[in-house]
Design a protein around this motif. Structure first.
Motif, mmCIF file in Angstrom:
data_model
loop_
_atom_site.group_PDB
_atom_site.id
_atom_site.type_symbol
_atom_site.label_atom_id
_atom_site.label_comp_id
_atom_site.label_asym_id
_atom_site.label_seq_id
_atom_site.Cartn_x
_atom_site.Cartn_y
_atom_site.Cartn_z
ATOM 1 N N ARG A 50 34.076 -79.842 32.246
ATOM 2 C CA ARG A 50 34.159 -80.566 30.959
ATOM 3 C C ARG A 50 33.548 -81.958 31.077
ATOM 4 O O ARG A 50 33.207 -82.587 30.096
ATOM 5 C CB ARG A 50 35.627 -80.675 30.520
ATOM 6 C CG ARG A 50 36.257 -79.354 30.111
ATOM 7 C CD ARG A 50 37.751 -79.490 30.010
ATOM 8 N NE ARG A 50 38.277 -80.047 31.290
ATOM 9 C CZ ARG A 50 39.564 -80.378 31.458
ATOM 10 N NH1 ARG A 50 40.434 -80.216 30.460
ATOM 11 N NH2 ARG A 50 39.979 -80.867 32.612
ATOM 12 N N PRO A 85 31.795 -76.725 27.956
ATOM 13 C CA PRO A 85 31.867 -76.766 26.489
ATOM 14 C C PRO A 85 30.466 -76.639 25.874
ATOM 15 O O PRO A 85 29.523 -77.270 26.365
ATOM 16 C CB PRO A 85 32.458 -78.142 26.197
ATOM 17 C CG PRO A 85 33.125 -78.579 27.469
ATOM 18 C CD PRO A 85 32.337 -77.949 28.581
ATOM 19 N N LYS A 86 30.318 -75.817 24.826
ATOM 20 C CA LYS A 86 29.003 -75.597 24.216
ATOM 21 C C LYS A 86 28.333 -76.913 23.832
ATOM 22 O O LYS A 86 27.135 -77.087 23.962
ATOM 23 C CB LYS A 86 29.149 -74.733 22.958
ATOM 24 C CG LYS A 86 29.454 -73.282 23.271
ATOM 25 C CD LYS A 86 28.675 -72.297 22.388
ATOM 26 C CE LYS A 86 28.866 -70.858 22.869
ATOM 27 N NZ LYS A 86 28.886 -70.744 24.364
ATOM 28 N N ASN A 88 28.271 -79.505 25.316
ATOM 29 C CA ASN A 88 27.744 -80.228 26.496
ATOM 30 C C ASN A 88 26.437 -79.640 27.015
ATOM 31 O O ASN A 88 25.975 -80.003 28.102
ATOM 32 C CB ASN A 88 28.775 -80.197 27.629
ATOM 33 C CG ASN A 88 29.899 -81.181 27.400
ATOM 34 O OD1 ASN A 88 30.045 -81.696 26.293
ATOM 35 N ND2 ASN A 88 30.691 -81.428 28.423
#
Ligand code: 6PG
Length: 232
Positions: A50, A85-86, A88
């Motif tokens: 993350r 996370p998409k 990112n």
């Protein structure tokens, strides 16, 4: 697990631990595949994904589903296995017009990254090197692209003619850390030439132009790629 993958991963973990959020520009081609497979196999939580924002140093101008796509290779070997996370993941849109995408991605870097004196700064720039001395998608025959004032430029593979989008030398050398991941016997001659004749090779090989202002440049190589260096 090979030493290069393990030592690079140990180095990467230290960088991730240092910051709340870390930006990395990934290289493409085949070298990163084993690294991504290893990262995908790590125990859950060993790396806090993350905290990492993923970009690319270059991309082939093909759709993201194409087997040539650096994004597809990374998705299949890494993103499909770890909880990034998409929001990112900032892929270069290889399916777009190359000129328009170089402009779009260059503006995205201005927006998403910290900047120093107006130049976007990656925490980590991960690079490979071709056996012709290219890096990212700056090829020896297009050496002038290295010195472009732009963040990203359209480039062309000298053999296949395949269009690419690549970051420029300005972006590479502004990075806080630059790491080369170079493997294979076919790179050994060029590695030796660059290490032993930095002045001369700077004129002809983009990989020899990598000199981050931060001074933080590390070459991670396997025995084959480093095989012709005296002090290996
Ligand atoms: C790409 C890369 C390119 C690559 C070198 C080495 O899109 O192909 O970004 O710069 O790192 O060509 O490729 P290999 O790892 O396949 O030898």
């Amino acid at each position: 697990m090979d030493d290069l993958t393990r030592s690079f991963t140990d180095w990467f973990k230290e960088r991730v631990a240092e910051k709340e959020q870390l930006t990395i520009a990934l290289s493409g081609g085949s070298t990163p595949k084993k690294l991504f497979d290893y990262w995908a196999s790590l125990p859950k939580g060993e790396i806090d994904w993350r905290k990492v924002k993923f970009f690319w140093g270059d991309e082939r101008c093909v759709p993201p589903s194409d087997e040539e796509s650096n994004y597809r290779m990374t998705r299949e070997r890494l993103f499909d296995h770890v909880p990034v996370p998409k929001e990112n993941i900032f892929r270069i849109q290889g399916e777009s017009d190359v000129e328009a995408e170089a402009v779009r991605y260059g503006a995205l870097l201005d927006r998403e990254l910290d900047s120093i004196s107006g130049t976007p700064v990656f925490d980590i720039m991960m690079l490979g090197m071709g056996d012709d001395g290219h890096t990212a998608s700056i090829f020896p025959r297009e050496m002038a692209l290295w010195d472009s004032e732009k963040n990203c430029v359209p480039a062309t593979h000298p053999v296949s003619g395949q269009k690419r989008v690549s970051v420029t030398g300005k972006i590479i050398n502004a990075s806080r850390h630059v790491v080369f991941l170079v493997t294979g016997e076919n790179k050994a001659e060029k590695v030796k030439e660059i290490f032993e004749h930095p002045g001369e090779t700077r004129k002809k090989y983009p990989a020899a132009r990598v000199q981050p202002g931060s001074g933080n440049l590390v070459w991670f190589m396997d025995q084959q790629a480093a095989g012709k260096l005296d002090n290996k």
